[in-house]
Design an enzyme around this catalytic site. Structure first.
Site, PDB file in Angstrom:
ATOM      1  N   GLY A  18      37.671  94.953  24.270  1.00  0.00           N
ATOM      2  CA  GLY A  18      37.547  95.662  23.009  1.00  0.00           C
ATOM      3  C   GLY A  18      37.492  94.854  21.738  1.00  0.00           C
ATOM      4  O   GLY A  18      37.215  95.399  20.668  1.00  0.00           O
ATOM      5  N   ARG A  42      21.035  99.904  21.282  1.00  0.00           N
ATOM      6  CA  ARG A  42      22.265 100.155  20.533  1.00  0.00           C
ATOM      7  C   ARG A  42      22.045 100.809  19.159  1.00  0.00           C
ATOM      8  O   ARG A  42      22.805 101.715  18.804  1.00  0.00           O
ATOM      9  CB  ARG A  42      23.104  98.877  20.411  1.00  0.00           C
ATOM     10  CG  ARG A  42      23.547  98.322  21.773  1.00  0.00           C
ATOM     11  CD  ARG A  42      24.622  97.236  21.669  1.00  0.00           C
ATOM     12  NE  ARG A  42      25.886  97.785  21.225  1.00  0.00           N
ATOM     13  CZ  ARG A  42      26.347  97.686  19.996  1.00  0.00           C
ATOM     14  NH1 ARG A  42      25.651  97.046  19.065  1.00  0.00           N
ATOM     15  NH2 ARG A  42      27.499  98.232  19.671  1.00  0.00           N
ATOM     16  N   CYS A  58       7.662 105.010  21.512  1.00  0.00           N
ATOM     17  CA  CYS A  58       7.205 106.276  20.930  1.00  0.00           C
ATOM     18  C   CYS A  58       8.406 107.164  20.624  1.00  0.00           C
ATOM     19  O   CYS A  58       8.648 108.164  21.321  1.00  0.00           O
ATOM     20  CB  CYS A  58       6.254 106.964  21.880  1.00  0.00           C
ATOM     21  SG  CYS A  58       4.751 106.038  22.038  1.00  0.00           S
ATOM     22  N   TYR A  93      25.596  94.101  25.825  1.00  0.00           N
ATOM     23  CA  TYR A  93      25.078  95.474  25.876  1.00  0.00           C
ATOM     24  C   TYR A  93      23.635  95.578  25.366  1.00  0.00           C
ATOM     25  O   TYR A  93      23.246  96.596  24.798  1.00  0.00           O
ATOM     26  CB  TYR A  93      25.972  96.423  25.074  1.00  0.00           C
ATOM     27  CG  TYR A  93      27.420  96.437  25.516  1.00  0.00           C
ATOM     28  CD1 TYR A  93      27.794  96.972  26.744  1.00  0.00           C
ATOM     29  CD2 TYR A  93      28.423  95.914  24.704  1.00  0.00           C
ATOM     30  CE1 TYR A  93      29.118  96.989  27.150  1.00  0.00           C
ATOM     31  CE2 TYR A  93      29.758  95.918  25.103  1.00  0.00           C
ATOM     32  CZ  TYR A  93      30.102  96.465  26.323  1.00  0.00           C
ATOM     33  OH  TYR A  93      31.418  96.482  26.717  1.00  0.00           O
TER      34      TYR A  93
HETATM   35  N1  LLP Z   1      37.288  96.965  30.223  1.00  0.00           N
HETATM   36  C1  LLP Z   1      36.940  98.246  30.348  1.00  0.00           C
HETATM   37  C2  LLP Z   1      37.680  99.105  31.249  1.00  0.00           C
HETATM   38  C3  LLP Z   1      35.865  98.765  29.604  1.00  0.00           C
HETATM   39  O1  LLP Z   1      35.537 100.047  29.716  1.00  0.00           O
HETATM   40  C4  LLP Z   1      35.146  97.911  28.725  1.00  0.00           C
HETATM   41  C5  LLP Z   1      33.996  98.407  27.959  1.00  0.00           C
HETATM   42  C6  LLP Z   1      35.538  96.563  28.648  1.00  0.00           C
HETATM   43  C7  LLP Z   1      36.618  96.126  29.398  1.00  0.00           C
HETATM   44  C8  LLP Z   1      34.842  95.581  27.755  1.00  0.00           C
HETATM   45  O2  LLP Z   1      34.974  95.917  26.420  1.00  0.00           O
HETATM   46  P1  LLP Z   1      34.432  94.931  25.279  1.00  0.00           P
HETATM   47  O3  LLP Z   1      35.303  93.716  25.240  1.00  0.00           O
HETATM   48  O4  LLP Z   1      33.027  94.568  25.624  1.00  0.00           O
HETATM   49  O5  LLP Z   1      34.531  95.747  24.054  1.00  0.00           O
HETATM   50  N2  LLP Z   1      27.842 100.131  25.364  1.00  0.00           N
HETATM   51  C9  LLP Z   1      28.756 100.161  24.240  1.00  0.00           C
HETATM   52  C10 LLP Z   1      30.131  99.663  24.631  1.00  0.00           C
HETATM   53  C11 LLP Z   1      30.731 100.386  25.799  1.00  0.00           C
HETATM   54  C12 LLP Z   1      32.076  99.806  26.205  1.00  0.00           C
HETATM   55  C13 LLP Z   1      32.371 100.158  27.598  1.00  0.00           C
HETATM   56  N3  LLP Z   1      33.587  99.589  28.098  1.00  0.00           N
HETATM   57  C14 LLP Z   1      28.165  99.320  23.119  1.00  0.00           C
HETATM   58  O6  LLP Z   1      27.065  98.812  23.266  1.00  0.00           O
HETATM   59  O7  LLP Z   1      28.786  99.211  22.061  1.00  0.00           O
END
Ligand code: LLP
Length: 447
Positions: free
Chosen positions: A247, A329, A360, A389
């Site tokens: 996160g 995104r 499109c 992502y």
């Molecule tokens: N652990 C779990 C259980 C997760 O669901 C996620 C992300 C992470 C770790 C990694 O989180 P990060 O460090 O990358 O924030 N597609 C969206 C983000 C979806 C996040 C899904 N879970 C975007 O492009 O912003």
């Protein structure tokens, strides 16, 4: 655009990444092109490793969903990180890259029987169980395989991190995890402890993505530890490990103020230690699962400018040869990005334009309102912070082939994902013979 990692402007006024001239990269490999800065990616891995593993004996799992390819798996393994996978496909990729399976943690809110069997067969380190259905299914499958499945349970601590609506996951009304507040988590822990083929090692939570407020994590720790104390009282069990998910927010634009990883570690781990001691619990190992903050800033996408359409007094649209296909995104989350013209990176004179993709869809706009030196067809546009992502969420809408990806370092560029071809696009298409027949008959009739 803020220059990050190994980015610099060379004496030709071109953007360089990993000492490679991005204009030459675009010429050699074509556009759109994903460029991964290897040194920066590794540096991000190391910041986590130092902060959590060396300093606090914790475990860092790289979240594969942000970007996973065979080469990326190799780097993550080399950097000593573990891996969070969420599907059979990610798991298979890790296996093919010979990633050490004991360092793989298998997530997902609806794992299939086939996926769970694969995880057991590969002997992954942990399975993070999301719900009761999965728990019972896994107990049965582990029994059939004659093994004990080591699991963590994913809980929803009810913490709301301030982030985009679609990427908030820790609140109670969520498809992920088991709710603490209403007693369901306590119930499932007792059930897991009683199951013969399940070994419960710890608890997991994930409160969201692109988070800047570090207090959200300490808040999550408070909720998780208070709950652990209750569990300990009622069952005598306590977790050996506690996973706080991913996160950490990154810099996309000047509105984003990322925090250093060490600050995150120095807030979270001592909080877990202090809370555990105050409840008379032994201190669990702290696990974290960063994705975006490792891969995101290390990626840049190069595009070639095509049509430039000026609507006087309204807007100047600058269209590029990619868009929502390689970066969904902006369309999905109103995500914002910075960019520059890679071939005229030093030029000062600028005008306000908007960058359009080629799909499109009116919503296929990569960047609304950005100042660039009057783009003309043939210019190379570099969009930064596209490492997370983007490729992993890319698609073939409008039958656009996915871009290639190069890994750059010390003046060397290696292709790590080849560009899709038109033949790749029709690879899975089949035409039943009867349709072929009809075409022949109709064609015959016309003739
Ligand atoms: N652990 C779990 C259980 C997760 O669901 C996620 C992300 C992470 C770790 C990694 O989180 P990060 O460090 O990358 O924030 N597609 C969206 C983000 C979806 C996040 C899904 N879970 C975007 O492009 O912003």
């Amino acid at each position: 655009m803020k220059l990050q990692g190994t980015m610099q402007i060379n004496d030709k006024g071109h953007l360089e990444i990993g000492s490679c001239d991005t204009v030459e990269l675009a010429e050699s490999f074509g556009t759109p092109l994903y460029v991964m800065d290897e040194q920066y990616f590794r540096q991000n891995c190391r910041s986590y490793y130092r902060a959590f593993t060396e300093k606090y004996d914790g475990v860092v799992l790289y979240a594969a969903k942000t970007l996973l390819t065979l080469a990326i798996c190799h780097i993550v393994a080399e950097e000593g990180l573990s891996l969070d996978v969420v599907s059979g496909g990610e798991l298979y990729t890790a296996k093919k890259a010979r990633f050490p399976m004991e360092r793989v943690y298998f997530h997902g809110n609806n794992k299939s029987v086939a996926e769970l069997k694969l995880a057991l067969e590969y002997k992954v380190g942990r399975i993070i169980v999301d719900n009761r259905h999965e728990l019972l299914m896994l107990n049965r499958l582990a029994g059939e395989a004659g093994v004990q499945a080591k699991i963590m349970l994913r809980l929803t601590p009810g913490v709301e991190a301030h982030t985009h609506e679609y990427i908030k996951t820790g609140q109670i009304d969520s498809k992920f995890g088991i709710v603490i507040e209403n007693g369901q988590a306590m119930e499932i822990i007792k059930q897991a402890l009683a199951l013969e083929n399940i070994q419960l090692t710890g608890l997991h939570c994930h409160i969201g993505s692109q988070i800047f407020e570090m207090q959200s994590y300490t808040h999550a720790a408070e909720v998780m530890l208070a709950f652990t104390a209750l569990v300990h009282q009622e069952t005598g069990w306590q977790p050996e490990e506690m996973n706080f998910g991913g996160g950490m927010g990154i810099y996309y634009t000047s509105a984003d103020k990322p925090q250093p990883v060490i600050k995150y570690a120095d807030m979270l781990v001592p909080a877990v230690q202090t809370l555990s001691k105050s409840y008379g619990l032994s201190v669990p190992k702290v696990l974290v699962e960063p994705g975006r903050s490792i891969s995101g800033p290390a990626g840049t996408t190069l595009y070639t400018v095509g049509a430039v359409k000026d609507i006087p007094g309204i807007r100047k649209y600058v269209a590029v040869d990619g868009g929502m296909g390689d970066n969904p995104r902006p369309a999905l989350y109103q995500a914002r990005y910075e960019a520059l013209l890679a071939n005229r990176a030093a030029q000062q004179q600028k005008e306000m334009v908007s960058i359009a993709g080629k799909c499109c869809e009116s919503g296929d706009m990569l960047i609304w309102d950005i100042e660039l030196p009057a783009p003309v067809p043939g210019d190379i546009l570099a969009v930064s912070a596209t490492g997370a992502y983007n490729y992993s969420m890319s698609m073939n809408y409008n039958r656009l082939p996915r871009p290639a990806m190069v890994l750059v370092r010390d003046g060397v560029a290696d292709i790590i994902v080849t560009r899709e071809t038109y033949d790749d696009l029709i690879r899975n298409d089949l035409v039943p013979e009867r349709l072929d027949d009809r075409v022949v008959r109709i064609a015959g009739a016309v003739r």
